[in-house]
Design an enzyme around this catalytic site. Sequence first.
Site, mmCIF file in Angstrom:
data_model
loop_
_atom_site.group_PDB
_atom_site.id
_atom_site.type_symbol
_atom_site.label_atom_id
_atom_site.label_comp_id
_atom_site.label_asym_id
_atom_site.label_seq_id
_atom_site.Cartn_x
_atom_site.Cartn_y
_atom_site.Cartn_z
ATOM 1 N N HIS A 158 0.848 -1.205 0.000
ATOM 2 C CA HIS A 158 0.000 0.000 0.000
ATOM 3 C C HIS A 158 0.876 1.246 0.000
ATOM 4 C CE1 HIS A 158 -3.568 2.469 1.338
ATOM 5 N NE2 HIS A 158 -2.567 3.238 1.765
ATOM 6 N N GLU A 159 1.807 1.315 0.942
ATOM 7 C CA GLU A 159 2.672 2.492 1.033
ATOM 8 C C GLU A 159 3.644 2.561 -0.139
ATOM 9 O OE1 GLU A 159 1.931 4.753 3.034
ATOM 10 O OE2 GLU A 159 0.506 3.549 4.201
ATOM 11 N N HIS B 207 2.019 4.479 -2.916
ATOM 12 C CA HIS B 207 2.179 5.922 -2.725
ATOM 13 C C HIS B 207 3.606 6.363 -3.063
ATOM 14 C CE1 HIS B 207 -1.731 6.366 -1.002
ATOM 15 N NE2 HIS B 207 -1.455 5.753 0.154
#
Length: 442
Positions: free
Chosen positions: A27-28, A31
């Site tokens: 997820h990170e 980003h």
Amino acid sequence: MTVGTVLLFVLGVVVFIIGLLVSIGLHELGHLAFAKLFNVKVTQYSLGFGKAIWSFRRGETEYGIRPILLGGYISMVGMLKPRASGREITNTGMYSAFVQDARAASAEQIAESGGDDSRAFYRLTPWKRIIVMVAGPAMNLVIGVLLFGVLLVGFGAPTTTFTTSVDCVLPTSARTTCTQGDAVSPAKEAGIRSGDVVLAIDGDRNPTITEVSERFQRSAGRPVTVVVERDGAERTLEVTPQLATRDVYTEDGTVAKNSDGTTKTQRVGVVGVSIGQTLVRQSPAAVLPATGAQITASAHLIIDLPQRLVAVWNAAFGAQERSQDSPVSVVGVGRAIGTVSSMSGVPVIDKAYTILGLLASLNIGLFVLNMVPLLPLDGGHIAGALWEAVKRRTFRLFGKADPGPIDLAKTMPLTMVVVVLLAGMSALLIYADIVRPVDLFG
């Protein structure tokens, strides 16, 4: 609980922690990858919260793991538009204090990074900011789709099947074998065979074991249309349940008794077939619909969250039992996976299926939650960027000067309320998962 059971439980929890770390990490990473692609300065990449227990630095970014595994973050310079230099502060209320503190923190972060805000996140065009923020939840969605693909294509979907059939309808539960004079079973007359996969019953697709059983029981003397799959081909059969007497059982599995001590019975429709469930491999085309159904279920869970949390509170601090569809924290999911791993007599393939299913649902849940349009969730930044795009386009249409980047610092008071609510919800769910866990397999 034996040592072996404890070790299996711990192994399941470890598997969950690894799966959670991978989910948070990717997820990170979503980003991070697009932030760096668009030349935003990223100073930290973290799995978990709290003081780093392990970290290293590569270039301008510090990568680390922290002990509170309730999420993760990347620290991008200039997430909020700072206060213009030299601008006087004229409002001193609590609302203004929140806004000013947020702007000051953003300005301080930019100053610590050399004072050049050309690489600040807020400087990106709206569509680039949307891509950066969507990339995180999108990674959870991809993980969920892949896991559902493994489940449905590799293992199969739980499907109702006719497992065995008998040649006659036994008149009572006391009889276990057919004798001369017994009526031929409706299942045999209809052509039902052991192993037939039930696709539909009276037009209802993908029925559960309970639905098939109840339909037969209440349809004595009335034809029931059953669509089955056999040897890769669909067949439509018509079966008419026969009226028979069956014993009534209590919830604990014992035979129910009448007030005079005799066995309690009921008249129901029977067809002379056992109904079971097996995993039937699906085509890749079934993956996206299954993912869509899980997204819908997760969205409904969030919409109904207030009343569900009331039920969790009543269970945690009262005598109310928690329902199987109760929301759970990561502690609850980890406990469920540990319980599955330590179950005796359950095939390894069934354990793996359940664990992968929980991890798939967890990732879809993270995707849906992070798309909620409220800060500090990713959806809040997405909503802000969309509003900025609309505002700028509107100003251009009316020949006005570009208003510049949107000032999300003004939403900080609401953001603090959301943070407090999320923290309180997490604390309640964790406590409830410890003192009154959900019985997912009851």
